[in-house]
Design a protein around this motif. Structure first.
Motif, PDB file in Angstrom:
ATOM      1  N   SER A  96       0.828  -1.210   0.000  1.00  0.00           N
ATOM      2  CA  SER A  96       0.000   0.000   0.000  1.00  0.00           C
ATOM      3  C   SER A  96       0.861   1.258   0.000  1.00  0.00           C
ATOM      4  O   SER A  96       0.394   2.342  -0.341  1.00  0.00           O
ATOM      5  N   ASN A  97       2.154   1.121   0.335  1.00  0.00           N
ATOM      6  CA  ASN A  97       3.073   2.250   0.169  1.00  0.00           C
ATOM      7  C   ASN A  97       3.046   2.780  -1.263  1.00  0.00           C
ATOM      8  O   ASN A  97       3.173   3.978  -1.494  1.00  0.00           O
ATOM      9  N   PHE A 121       2.708   7.841  10.274  1.00  0.00           N
ATOM     10  CA  PHE A 121       3.525   6.936   9.466  1.00  0.00           C
ATOM     11  C   PHE A 121       4.574   7.720   8.660  1.00  0.00           C
ATOM     12  O   PHE A 121       4.246   8.690   7.974  1.00  0.00           O
ATOM     13  N   TYR A 124       4.466   9.117   4.778  1.00  0.00           N
ATOM     14  CA  TYR A 124       3.697  10.276   4.276  1.00  0.00           C
ATOM     15  C   TYR A 124       4.602  11.468   3.948  1.00  0.00           C
ATOM     16  O   TYR A 124       4.548  11.977   2.834  1.00  0.00           O
ATOM     17  N   ASN A 174       0.357   4.094  12.908  1.00  0.00           N
ATOM     18  CA  ASN A 174       1.652   3.502  13.217  1.00  0.00           C
ATOM     19  C   ASN A 174       2.637   4.679  13.319  1.00  0.00           C
ATOM     20  O   ASN A 174       2.680   5.477  12.396  1.00  0.00           O
ATOM     21  N   ASP A 201      -5.673   5.517   5.777  1.00  0.00           N
ATOM     22  CA  ASP A 201      -4.765   4.376   5.671  1.00  0.00           C
ATOM     23  C   ASP A 201      -5.168   3.349   6.729  1.00  0.00           C
ATOM     24  O   ASP A 201      -5.020   3.580   7.929  1.00  0.00           O
ATOM     25  N   ALA A 203      -4.049   0.112   7.216  1.00  0.00           N
ATOM     26  CA  ALA A 203      -3.139  -1.037   7.138  1.00  0.00           C
ATOM     27  C   ALA A 203      -3.399  -2.075   8.241  1.00  0.00           C
ATOM     28  O   ALA A 203      -3.109  -3.255   8.064  1.00  0.00           O
ATOM     29  N   TYR A 204      -3.952  -1.624   9.355  1.00  0.00           N
ATOM     30  CA  TYR A 204      -4.142  -2.528  10.506  1.00  0.00           C
ATOM     31  C   TYR A 204      -5.608  -2.802  10.812  1.00  0.00           C
ATOM     32  O   TYR A 204      -5.931  -3.340  11.864  1.00  0.00           O
ATOM     33  N   THR A 231      -3.756  -3.316   3.001  1.00  0.00           N
ATOM     34  CA  THR A 231      -2.560  -4.072   2.621  1.00  0.00           C
ATOM     35  C   THR A 231      -2.661  -5.552   2.962  1.00  0.00           C
ATOM     36  O   THR A 231      -3.420  -5.938   3.868  1.00  0.00           O
ATOM     37  N   LYS A 234       0.220  -7.000   6.563  1.00  0.00           N
ATOM     38  CA  LYS A 234       0.112  -7.090   8.013  1.00  0.00           C
ATOM     39  C   LYS A 234      -0.630  -8.362   8.411  1.00  0.00           C
ATOM     40  O   LYS A 234      -0.021  -9.409   8.492  1.00  0.00           O
ATOM     41  N   ARG A 242       4.677  -8.001  -1.354  1.00  0.00           N
ATOM     42  CA  ARG A 242       4.235  -6.657  -1.712  1.00  0.00           C
ATOM     43  C   ARG A 242       2.892  -6.630  -2.440  1.00  0.00           C
ATOM     44  O   ARG A 242       2.825  -6.649  -3.675  1.00  0.00           O
TER      45      ARG A 242
HETATM   46  C1  LIG Z   1       2.823  -1.224   7.322  1.00  0.00           C
HETATM   47  C2  LIG Z   1       2.047  -0.016   6.950  1.00  0.00           C
HETATM   48  C3  LIG Z   1       1.569   0.144   5.660  1.00  0.00           C
HETATM   49  C4  LIG Z   1       1.678  -0.945   4.636  1.00  0.00           C
HETATM   50  O1  LIG Z   1       2.800  -1.010   3.939  1.00  0.00           O
HETATM   51  P1  LIG Z   1       2.878  -1.992   2.688  1.00  0.00           P
HETATM   52  O2  LIG Z   1       3.500  -1.154   1.642  1.00  0.00           O
HETATM   53  O3  LIG Z   1       1.496  -2.384   2.316  1.00  0.00           O
HETATM   54  O4  LIG Z   1       3.719  -3.122   3.123  1.00  0.00           O
HETATM   55  C5  LIG Z   1       0.812   1.256   5.356  1.00  0.00           C
HETATM   56  N1  LIG Z   1       0.536   2.171   6.286  1.00  0.00           N
HETATM   57  C6  LIG Z   1       0.954   2.037   7.547  1.00  0.00           C
HETATM   58  C7  LIG Z   1       0.545   3.044   8.543  1.00  0.00           C
HETATM   59  C8  LIG Z   1       1.740   0.947   7.909  1.00  0.00           C
HETATM   60  O5  LIG Z   1       2.181   0.835   9.165  1.00  0.00           O
END
Ligand SMILES: *Cc1c(COP(=O)(O)O)cnc(C)c1O
Length: 373
Positions: A96-97, A121, A124, A174, A201, A203-204, A231, A234, A242
């Protein structure tokens, strides 16, 4: 002839510092000669990937001479069905990055601004600055707040102006593990001007058990400028291959698609993600293990008089009341890799990923030896 090649780079890149990942296990083994370390540094799933995902990748290995499906049809269809959106709303990414970067490239540039929170994070500010846009950083919640160091939506709102093209919100965030309730986040979204996109975002998301935690995809109908990112890195345990995705208005997805590399989500990642989606048992086992581990780690902190930021994700940010980098270094020598948070402006915090019960115990015992608790 002396030459400083950095002067040749574009202005945004000249001022950047690269993202600092968690220390790989192999590096620790090589540098300190440490055997069998545990890594609780990158919020990876301690159960590993779903066996179904591994099987799917093995089945696809013989076909890697072919390019991936550049449109990722099968995976997009499965995600769209599951989320109740059209396939044209889904954008696949190399994690997702990748989606975060596509958003920056499509919507930000010199003269435009993006709003983020302090302690959000680290990717950004990198994607914002790399394209020459300005990052405006909102003050976070106070340490005594119920969500200490988390996003303060009012402070973020106050930084939004006619130049703001994107606001990045991590829910949960995060490295803090803090989260935003549906009502507050929806009100924030409702109040954004028509010229500002909002990335939420998630991700979690799959770890969060709080009833007031929102599913932002449900707001897409009312919010054409919303982009939700998720993503497979996680809870699905596929960080190494990826795969991530964005969900947005089709027009936004079309814009992201214009700057996307044609084959940004590789064939093994597509196959693994598709199979992982179907293994709901693996996801619920991972979620349960995490809830137990979060409780184990929080309890251990409390018993030792250590502070921690309350977390709903798969990591815990521990407050040491002293500089964390030397503690991080000492833990490396104890064969435990965690993350010091000084580069997130939290110099006394260590972020630890929730592991298996045995890994959590190893971490707690190592911490006891290092801290003398
Ligand atoms: C781990 C994380 C991602 C995801 O990263 P990927 O590129 O999908 O591995 C996205 N946003 C946050 C806040 C994260 O901690």
């Amino acid at each position: 002839m002396s030459c400083d090649l950095t002067t040749l780079a574009v202005a945004g890149v000249r001022g950047l510092r690269p993202y600092q990942p968690g220390k790989p296990i192999e590096d620790l083994e090589r540098e300190l000669g440490i055997r069998d370390p545990i890594k609780l540094a990158s919020n990876e799933n301690p159960l590993g990937p779903s066996p179904l995902a591994v099987q799917a990748m093995q089945g696809a290995l013989g076909a890697v001479s072919r390019y991936p499906d550049g449109n990722g049809r099968a995976l997009k269809r499965a995600l769209a069905q599951r989320l109740g959106v059209g396939e044209e709303c889904v954008t696949l990414g190399n994690g997702s990055n990748d989606i975060l970067e596509l958003v920056a490239r499509a919507f930000l540039g010199p003269g435009s601004e993006a709003v983020i929170s302090e302690h959000a994070f680290a990717v950004y500010p990198i994607v914002i600055q790399a394209v020459g846009a300005k990052a405006r950083v909102a003050r976070p919640n106070a340490p005594a707040h119920a969500m200490p160091y988390g996003h303060d939506l009012q402070a973020m709102s106050a930084l939004v102006n006619e130049h703001t093209r994107v606001v990045f919100v991590a829910n949960p965030n995060n490295p803090t593990g803090t989260w935003l309730e549906g009502q507050a986040l929806k009100a924030f979204l409702d109040a954004l001007p028509d010229t500002t996109l909002c990335v939420i975002d998630e991700a979690y998301l799959e770890y969060v058990l709080e009833p007031a935690y929102p599913d932002a995809v449900a707001w897409l109908g009312d919010h054409p400028r919303l982009i939700v990112t998720r993503t497979f890195s996680k809870i699905y345990g596929l960080a190494g291959v990826r795969a991530g995705y964005g969900i947005s208005h089709p027009q936004v997805a079309d814009l992201l698609n214009r700057v996307r590399q044609p084959f940004n989500c590789n064939s093994l990642a597509q196959r693994a993600a598709l199979a992982a989606l179907d293994d709901e048992g693996h996801v619920s086992r991972s979620r349960e293990l995490n809830a137990a581990g979060l409780a184990q780690l929080s309890r251990a902190c409390e018993e030792r008089g250590l502070g921690h930021i309350p977390s709903v994700a798969n990591f815990l940010c521990i407050e040491l009341a002293r500089p964390a980098p030397p503690v991080y270094e000492a833990l490396l020598r104890e064969a435990v890799i965690v993350r010091p948070m000084d580069n997130y402006a939290l110099p006394n915090h260590l972020r630890v990923t929730v592991g298996t019960p045995a890994q959590n115990t190893r971490l707690i015992q190592a911490l006891d030896r290092v801290l003398g608790t």
